[in-house]
Design an enzyme around this catalytic site. Structure first.
Site, mmCIF file in Angstrom:
data_model
loop_
_atom_site.group_PDB
_atom_site.id
_atom_site.type_symbol
_atom_site.label_atom_id
_atom_site.label_comp_id
_atom_site.label_asym_id
_atom_site.label_seq_id
_atom_site.Cartn_x
_atom_site.Cartn_y
_atom_site.Cartn_z
ATOM 1 N N GLU A 3 0.915 -1.264 0.204
ATOM 2 C CA GLU A 3 0.235 -0.103 0.106
ATOM 3 C C GLU A 3 0.974 1.291 0.283
ATOM 4 O O GLU A 3 2.237 1.525 0.128
ATOM 5 C CB GLU A 3 -1.784 0.425 1.114
ATOM 6 C CG GLU A 3 -0.109 -0.103 2.484
ATOM 7 C CD GLU A 3 -1.317 1.079 3.402
ATOM 8 O OE1 GLU A 3 -1.529 2.031 2.706
ATOM 9 O OE2 GLU A 3 -1.244 0.509 4.726
ATOM 10 N N LYS A 7 -4.996 10.904 0.691
ATOM 11 C CA LYS A 7 -5.145 9.675 1.580
ATOM 12 C C LYS A 7 -6.842 9.169 0.989
ATOM 13 O O LYS A 7 -7.530 9.921 1.191
ATOM 14 C CB LYS A 7 -5.556 9.789 3.045
ATOM 15 C CG LYS A 7 -5.664 8.160 3.647
ATOM 16 C CD LYS A 7 -5.745 8.607 4.695
ATOM 17 C CE LYS A 7 -5.886 7.398 5.965
ATOM 18 N NZ LYS A 7 -6.703 7.447 6.610
ATOM 19 N N VAL A 11 -5.081 0.747 3.245
ATOM 20 C CA VAL A 11 -5.581 -1.131 2.430
ATOM 21 C C VAL A 11 -6.487 -1.209 1.968
ATOM 22 O O VAL A 11 -6.653 -2.017 1.057
ATOM 23 C CB VAL A 11 -5.309 -1.687 3.712
ATOM 24 C CG1 VAL A 11 -6.422 -3.413 4.279
ATOM 25 C CG2 VAL A 11 -4.112 -1.444 5.430
ATOM 26 N N ASP A 49 -16.985 5.214 14.182
ATOM 27 C CA ASP A 49 -15.674 5.193 13.394
ATOM 28 C C ASP A 49 -15.349 4.321 13.069
ATOM 29 O O ASP A 49 -14.652 3.212 14.033
ATOM 30 C CB ASP A 49 -14.793 6.532 13.776
ATOM 31 C CG ASP A 49 -13.106 6.509 12.686
ATOM 32 O OD1 ASP A 49 -13.577 5.546 11.699
ATOM 33 O OD2 ASP A 49 -12.665 7.464 13.244
ATOM 34 N N SER A 107 -13.216 1.588 10.443
ATOM 35 C CA SER A 107 -12.367 1.347 8.791
ATOM 36 C C SER A 107 -12.992 0.949 7.807
ATOM 37 O O SER A 107 -13.427 -0.422 8.156
ATOM 38 C CB SER A 107 -10.915 1.316 9.610
ATOM 39 O OG SER A 107 -10.128 0.543 7.989
ATOM 40 N N ALA A 108 -13.060 1.700 6.794
ATOM 41 C CA ALA A 108 -13.724 0.806 5.605
ATOM 42 C C ALA A 108 -12.634 -0.007 5.349
ATOM 43 O O ALA A 108 -12.909 -1.533 4.095
ATOM 44 C CB ALA A 108 -13.396 1.452 4.315
ATOM 45 N N ASP A 109 -11.873 -0.451 6.284
ATOM 46 C CA ASP A 109 -10.639 -1.737 5.806
ATOM 47 C C ASP A 109 -11.133 -2.653 6.375
ATOM 48 O O ASP A 109 -11.361 -4.067 5.431
ATOM 49 C CB ASP A 109 -9.000 -1.872 6.732
ATOM 50 C CG ASP A 109 -8.563 -0.439 6.267
ATOM 51 O OD1 ASP A 109 -8.767 -0.092 5.249
ATOM 52 O OD2 ASP A 109 -7.257 0.421 6.752
ATOM 53 N N LYS A 115 -3.379 -2.001 16.269
ATOM 54 C CA LYS A 115 -2.857 -0.164 17.344
ATOM 55 C C LYS A 115 -3.884 -0.715 18.462
ATOM 56 O O LYS A 115 -4.818 -0.796 17.900
ATOM 57 C CB LYS A 115 -2.764 0.404 16.236
ATOM 58 C CG LYS A 115 -1.310 0.757 16.036
ATOM 59 C CD LYS A 115 -0.821 1.688 15.270
ATOM 60 C CE LYS A 115 -0.796 2.009 13.510
ATOM 61 N NZ LYS A 115 -1.532 0.897 13.662
HETATM 62 N N1 PSU Z 1 -1.758 2.305 10.323
HETATM 63 C C1 PSU Z 1 -0.697 2.190 10.703
HETATM 64 N N2 PSU Z 1 -0.169 2.871 9.492
HETATM 65 C C2 PSU Z 1 -0.714 3.017 8.681
HETATM 66 C C3 PSU Z 1 -2.527 3.250 8.688
HETATM 67 C C4 PSU Z 1 -2.582 2.345 9.432
HETATM 68 O O1 PSU Z 1 0.074 1.582 11.163
HETATM 69 O O2 PSU Z 1 -0.544 3.856 7.457
HETATM 70 C C5 PSU Z 1 -2.891 3.471 6.778
HETATM 71 C C6 PSU Z 1 -3.868 2.246 6.479
HETATM 72 O O3 PSU Z 1 -3.223 2.604 5.243
HETATM 73 C C7 PSU Z 1 -5.222 1.684 6.249
HETATM 74 C C8 PSU Z 1 -5.053 3.509 6.850
HETATM 75 O O4 PSU Z 1 -5.745 1.074 5.693
HETATM 76 O O5 PSU Z 1 -4.295 4.150 7.699
HETATM 77 C C9 PSU Z 1 -6.992 3.214 7.269
HETATM 78 O O6 PSU Z 1 -7.075 4.477 8.033
HETATM 79 P P1 PSU Z 1 -8.431 4.719 8.302
HETATM 80 O O7 PSU Z 1 -8.603 4.211 9.864
HETATM 81 O O8 PSU Z 1 -8.946 5.877 8.580
HETATM 82 O O9 PSU Z 1 -9.887 4.009 7.779
HETATM 83 MN MN MN Z 2 -12.149 6.645 9.721
#
Ligand code: PSU
Ligand code: MN
Length: 307
Positions: free
Chosen positions: A26, A87, A107, A139, A141-143, A160
């Site tokens: 990624e 992003k 991701v 909240d 994540s879409a992941d 994390k």
């Molecule tokens: N966790 C990390 N480093 C990162 C990310 C997450 O330790 O760079 C990034 C990844 O690209 C992950 C994204 O897909 O943050 C998730 O963001 P969000 O929570 O806004 O979906």
């Molecule tokens: Mn989010």
């Protein structure tokens, strides 16, 4: 007439056509997850480790509106330094393409593009998840959603503790996503080998990992497979050390009113500052460790008889 949606590097296209091992990587981690110049050094080293492991690396980003699979050194440098790189998660893909902007893919968005290209193994540092307080903020994540609808083995170092690890595991269970810890009983928490949560599944060898992926997809299931690979013991940050820093970063995030897609980049950046760079060293070490496992998995998967 239609134009091709993706630009695929010839080396990646050749490997895919021949059924050889390819590992997707990624780019949000480069543009929004780490400072310069460590970000571009990490991206270059990770590609080298994938090659050493016998697979072809395919870092994925959107450049001038073109989803691009496999980047050269100049493109990696652009992502690491350009002040205007969006992003890009799944919901942002159509916009970044239509406006011909640069985008670093999360991701979720990387999984989607990699899957369109025919890739089945993807390496990252940490996946997004259910945020702490999501019972109010919603909240998530879409992941996680993408893991439920795209067949991709996603190698990470777990989740994390800026996130709610227990709820993230529950959500993945609801979505039907297999979650495996590699070589350990506990689900790892990115900076640390432990989290206090048992892993839903434990696998100790790469052949069985490849077999699980193969069986899942032969069943016609459309889910990804989440593979959590703990950070090497000599590189980990003890949970007692990292948890205090995370709590402080979360409190600052709240106080500043940061929300939505800005939360994860803010927290990662603050944790690097608050730890005096220690968290960055751990982050780089765990991504490299994941690159080795991802390459081995891609090689093992490519060696399986194709249906
Ligand atoms: N966790 C990390 N480093 C990162 C990310 C997450 O330790 O760079 C990034 C990844 O690209 C992950 C994204 O897909 O943050 C998730 O963001 P969000 O929570 O806004 O979906
Ligand atoms: Mn989010």
């Amino acid at each position: 007439m239609t134009t091709p949606l993706l630009s695929i590097h010839p080396e990646v296209a050749d490997a895919l056509a021949a059924g050889r091992a390819v590992v997707a990587l990624e780019s949000t981690i480069i543009s929004h997850g780490m400072p310069y110049p460590q970000n571009v050094a990490m991206a270059t080293q990770v590609e080298g480790l994938v090659r050493e492991g016998g697979a072809v690396p395919a870092t994925i980003a959107v450049l001038d509106g073109v989803p691009t699979v496999g980047l050269d050194a100049e493109q990696l440098h652009l992502l690491a330094t350009h002040p205007e790189v969006d992003k890009v998660s799944v919901r942002d893909l159509g916009h970044v393409i239509a406006t011909k902007r640069h985008g670093a893919t999360t991701v979720a968005a990387t999984m989607r593009i990699a899957s369109l290209a025919g890739i089945r193994v993807f390496v990252t540092g940490g996946i997004g998840g259910v945020h702490r307080g999501a019972e109010d903020s919603m909240d998530v994540s879409a992941d996680l959603v993408e893991l439920s609808q795209t067949p991709m083995a996603v190698v990470s170092a777990g989740v994390k503790s800026i996130l709610d690890i227990g709820r993230t595991l529950e959500y993945l269970e609801t979505l039907g996503v297999p979650v495996v810890s590699f070589g350990t009983d506990e689900f790892p928490s990115f900076y640390s080998r432990t989290s206090g949560y048992a892993a839903p599944l434990r696998i100790d060898d790469v052949a069985t990992l490849a077999g699980l992926c193969d069986a899942t997809w032969r069943l016609g299931l459309t889910t990804g497979v989440s593979i959590a690979n703990p950070v090497p013991a000599d590189e980990e940050m003890p949970r007692a050390d990292i948890d205090g820093l995370i709590a402080q970063a979360l409190a600052e995030c709240d106080a500043k009113g940061i929300h939505g897609k800005g939360i994860t980049p803010f927290l990662l950046g603050r944790i690097v500052e608050l730890s005096g760079g220690r968290s960055l060293a751990t982050n780089i070490a765990l991504v490299k460790n994941n690159a080795r496992l991802g390459a081995a998995l891609a090689v093992a998967y490519a060696a399986l008889p194709q249906a």
